[in-house]
Design a protein around this motif. Sequence first.
Motif, PDB file in Angstrom:
ATOM      1  N   TYR A  81      47.087  47.706  33.677  1.00 31.51           N
ATOM      2  CA  TYR A  81      47.050  49.128  34.044  1.00 31.51           C
ATOM      3  C   TYR A  81      48.498  49.591  34.062  1.00 31.51           C
ATOM      4  O   TYR A  81      49.415  48.804  33.893  1.00 31.51           O
ATOM      5  CB  TYR A  81      46.455  49.367  35.425  1.00 31.51           C
ATOM      6  CG  TYR A  81      45.755  48.197  35.999  1.00 31.51           C
ATOM      7  CD1 TYR A  81      44.428  47.956  35.652  1.00 31.51           C
ATOM      8  CD2 TYR A  81      46.412  47.329  36.833  1.00 31.51           C
ATOM      9  CE1 TYR A  81      43.784  46.858  36.148  1.00 31.51           C
ATOM     10  CE2 TYR A  81      45.765  46.231  37.328  1.00 31.51           C
ATOM     11  CZ  TYR A  81      44.455  45.997  36.987  1.00 31.51           C
ATOM     12  OH  TYR A  81      43.822  44.915  37.461  1.00 31.51           O
TER      13      TYR A  81
ATOM     14  N   CYS B  22      43.115  52.074  45.526  1.00 31.89           N
ATOM     15  CA  CYS B  22      43.675  50.927  44.823  1.00 31.89           C
ATOM     16  C   CYS B  22      44.996  51.394  44.259  1.00 31.89           C
ATOM     17  O   CYS B  22      45.190  52.581  44.027  1.00 31.89           O
ATOM     18  CB  CYS B  22      42.736  50.419  43.730  1.00 31.89           C
ATOM     19  SG  CYS B  22      43.249  50.768  42.054  1.00 31.89           S
ATOM     20  N   HIS B  23      45.918  50.453  44.053  1.00 32.89           N
ATOM     21  CA  HIS B  23      47.269  50.874  43.698  1.00 32.89           C
ATOM     22  C   HIS B  23      47.322  51.603  42.367  1.00 32.89           C
ATOM     23  O   HIS B  23      48.271  52.301  42.072  1.00 32.89           O
ATOM     24  CB  HIS B  23      48.196  49.662  43.675  1.00 32.89           C
ATOM     25  CG  HIS B  23      47.756  48.641  42.683  1.00 32.89           C
ATOM     26  ND1 HIS B  23      46.893  47.613  43.013  1.00 32.89           N
ATOM     27  CD2 HIS B  23      47.997  48.515  41.372  1.00 32.89           C
ATOM     28  CE1 HIS B  23      46.649  46.907  41.938  1.00 32.89           C
ATOM     29  NE2 HIS B  23      47.301  47.419  40.930  1.00 32.89           N
ATOM     30  N   ALA B  24      46.286  51.444  41.534  1.00 31.62           N
ATOM     31  CA  ALA B  24      46.288  52.085  40.221  1.00 31.62           C
ATOM     32  C   ALA B  24      45.353  53.288  40.172  1.00 31.62           C
ATOM     33  O   ALA B  24      45.103  53.838  39.108  1.00 31.62           O
ATOM     34  CB  ALA B  24      45.896  51.074  39.153  1.00 31.62           C
TER      35      ALA B  24
ATOM     36  N   ARG C 151      43.515  39.906  42.725  1.00 30.68           N
ATOM     37  CA  ARG C 151      42.582  40.987  42.967  1.00 30.68           C
ATOM     38  C   ARG C 151      41.292  40.491  43.588  1.00 30.68           C
ATOM     39  O   ARG C 151      40.421  41.286  43.888  1.00 30.68           O
ATOM     40  CB  ARG C 151      42.271  41.708  41.660  1.00 30.68           C
ATOM     41  CG  ARG C 151      43.508  42.357  41.091  1.00 30.68           C
ATOM     42  CD  ARG C 151      43.162  43.111  39.860  1.00 30.68           C
ATOM     43  NE  ARG C 151      42.296  42.298  39.033  1.00 30.68           N
ATOM     44  CZ  ARG C 151      41.716  42.773  37.941  1.00 30.68           C
ATOM     45  NH1 ARG C 151      41.887  43.999  37.577  1.00 30.68           N
ATOM     46  NH2 ARG C 151      40.966  41.986  37.232  1.00 30.68           N
TER      47      ARG C 151
ATOM     48  N   CYS D  34      37.391  43.157  42.768  1.00 34.69           N
ATOM     49  CA  CYS D  34      38.596  43.848  43.182  1.00 34.69           C
ATOM     50  C   CYS D  34      38.498  44.363  44.606  1.00 34.69           C
ATOM     51  O   CYS D  34      37.587  45.119  44.924  1.00 34.69           O
ATOM     52  CB  CYS D  34      38.821  45.011  42.239  1.00 34.69           C
ATOM     53  SG  CYS D  34      39.757  46.301  43.002  1.00 34.69           S
ATOM     54  N   MET D  35      39.435  43.970  45.450  1.00 31.21           N
ATOM     55  CA  MET D  35      39.564  44.559  46.788  1.00 31.21           C
ATOM     56  C   MET D  35      38.261  44.541  47.587  1.00 31.21           C
ATOM     57  O   MET D  35      38.062  45.378  48.457  1.00 31.21           O
ATOM     58  CB  MET D  35      39.971  46.041  46.692  1.00 31.21           C
ATOM     59  CG  MET D  35      41.184  46.299  45.891  1.00 31.21           C
ATOM     60  SD  MET D  35      42.579  45.647  46.779  1.00 31.21           S
ATOM     61  CE  MET D  35      43.781  45.651  45.479  1.00 31.21           C
TER      62      MET D  35
ATOM     63  N   CYS E 178      36.684  46.067  38.106  1.00 35.32           N
ATOM     64  CA  CYS E 178      37.796  47.003  38.279  1.00 35.32           C
ATOM     65  C   CYS E 178      37.433  48.391  37.757  1.00 35.32           C
ATOM     66  O   CYS E 178      37.042  48.548  36.603  1.00 35.32           O
ATOM     67  CB  CYS E 178      39.005  46.457  37.533  1.00 35.32           C
ATOM     68  SG  CYS E 178      40.366  47.606  37.360  1.00 35.32           S
ATOM     69  N   ARG E 179      37.573  49.388  38.600  1.00 33.64           N
ATOM     70  CA  ARG E 179      37.264  50.772  38.200  1.00 33.64           C
ATOM     71  C   ARG E 179      38.270  51.277  37.169  1.00 33.64           C
ATOM     72  O   ARG E 179      37.944  52.046  36.272  1.00 33.64           O
ATOM     73  CB  ARG E 179      37.280  51.698  39.426  1.00 33.64           C
ATOM     74  CG  ARG E 179      36.199  51.460  40.473  1.00 33.64           C
ATOM     75  CD  ARG E 179      34.800  51.477  39.907  1.00 33.64           C
ATOM     76  NE  ARG E 179      34.404  50.169  39.424  1.00 33.64           N
ATOM     77  CZ  ARG E 179      33.754  49.939  38.298  1.00 33.64           C
ATOM     78  NH1 ARG E 179      33.456  50.922  37.487  1.00 33.64           N
ATOM     79  NH2 ARG E 179      33.418  48.734  37.937  1.00 33.64           N
ATOM     80  N   CYS E 180      39.500  50.890  37.362  1.00 35.32           N
ATOM     81  CA  CYS E 180      40.539  51.407  36.467  1.00 35.32           C
ATOM     82  C   CYS E 180      40.356  50.817  35.073  1.00 35.32           C
ATOM     83  O   CYS E 180      40.528  51.498  34.069  1.00 35.32           O
ATOM     84  CB  CYS E 180      41.911  51.073  37.024  1.00 35.32           C
ATOM     85  SG  CYS E 180      42.137  51.761  38.674  1.00 35.32           S
TER      86      CYS E 180
END
Lengths: 408, 96
Positions: free
Chosen positions: A209, A281-283, A396, A261-262, A336-338
């Motif tokens: 990302y 999330c950081h991204a 993650r 993730c998370m 992961c959503r991103c």
Amino acid sequence: MNTSAPVGHALDAPGVAPGGTRSRSHTVGPPLWLLLELTYRCPLHCVFCYNPTDFANTGPELSTADWIRVLREARALGAVQLGLSGGEPLARDDLEEIVAEAHTLGFYINLITSGIGMTEARIKALKAAGLDHIQLSFQDSTREMNDFLSSTRTFELKAKVAELIRTHDYPMVLNVVLHRLNIDHVGEILAMAEALGAQYVELANTQYYGWAWLNREQLLPTRAQLERAEAATRAFRERVGAKMQIYFVVPDYFETRPKACMSGLGSVFLAVAPDGTALPCHAARTLPGLELPNVRGADVRAIWYDSPAFNRFRGDAWMKEPCRSCPEKVKDFGGCRCQAYLLTGDADNADPVCDLSPHHHLVTAAVARAERAAAAPAVAAPQSARAQGLTFRDHRVSIPVVIEEKRT
Amino acid sequence: MSDPAGEMALDARPAIAHGMRLQWEPAQDAHVLLYPEGMVKLNGPAGQIMSRCDGVRTIADIVADLERTYKQSGLTADVVAFVALAMQRRWLEAPP
Ligand code: SF4
Ligand code: SF4
């Protein structure tokens, strides 16, 4: 720039008991993990930095008083693990003040730093302020790593910082981000880490990302490279034994199931960017249509419990098929959503790393392109190498939050 | 000293491992063990044992204290087993 996703770096996850992962009910728990990205300022320029690619356009940094208010509000909600990163957090000269407040509040405080800006005076002050842990990261993919590998300036700088870390009685934890350009040097990297006296080394393959997404075609290693790196890590492990623990994080493009993730967005993790933007999330800035709240305009409680952005991916009502009816959704939350958004254009889709995703071919195609680009001999993919004693851990995966079952 | 579980001596003085911190978290209503970038939420008994591991008290002291506090007996094997597990996971250390 910061190389690390916010959770679960080098150290083992000793708390994960079988079946003991956090159960996800519909009640929202506290943001146990708080990451403050104190600044985007950083003396380095990493091609794989996960900071948003448009960070130059973000607003002014929060003041000391703002950060302290965020700490208090988050702690009152139950936040307990604190990551201080950036950019380079040492670029803030109020770092000691922020650490002192966090310590008074009862946070466990991790500093994630390149070491640039660390001095005897500062580490003393940080120790006195109550800093619990320092992770030294190798951040610049090419220049810094090349320097390091050729034993020039960077090595000396890291060695100096490592010495400070040791003499101030912190464990030596090293994080190195791997990608196509340096993954063939894993053996040398580990030898350097040993020379620095590292106790824990995390070899984390780049996650794609932010900047790394833009550079994906250049950074994704080939499967052959990955296997060589795994073999080098194994050999090194056999030689040094227990004095150095090494975690090798496989890039998820080579997997068939996504990372949890998370523990799901909005479940345990809250990040605050330098300009006060609160992120699940950081991204998360990459995700379209997420109206990210800002700590300047709302308190942390309202952000965590009430904001649409933090509720967006809670539960599973947002999921599409195949995740929605998949029994594994309680384990990986659809990944992961991103990554889902970046690859498929829809953040509600399954993470295409999953081979049940109708978009999985996008991942395998990227890997195939990497193979061609590197003109590596076509290598079949023996998964068995994976099972031969390397510890695969992904930052993650989640914070290992478990209930230790014990009856007396 | 006798060694009922075959793992730990009763005169060992376990302490929270270096770099870790044990604290009570009201928000989680539990003792929580904190370490770099992770945490373990302990259930009641585990928290009761860990919070007594101060590097000063021996396992025998801890057992005696728990048995007194909770008016029970015969806790030795459970405590020893838990301490052994916690040592193995590096939550606790017991300097020789
Ligand atoms: S389909 Fe979705 S929930 Fe099922 S394993 Fe794949 S990503 Fe996970
Ligand atoms: S959603 Fe994706 S990018 Fe964001 S933290 Fe999770 S795995 Fe990382």
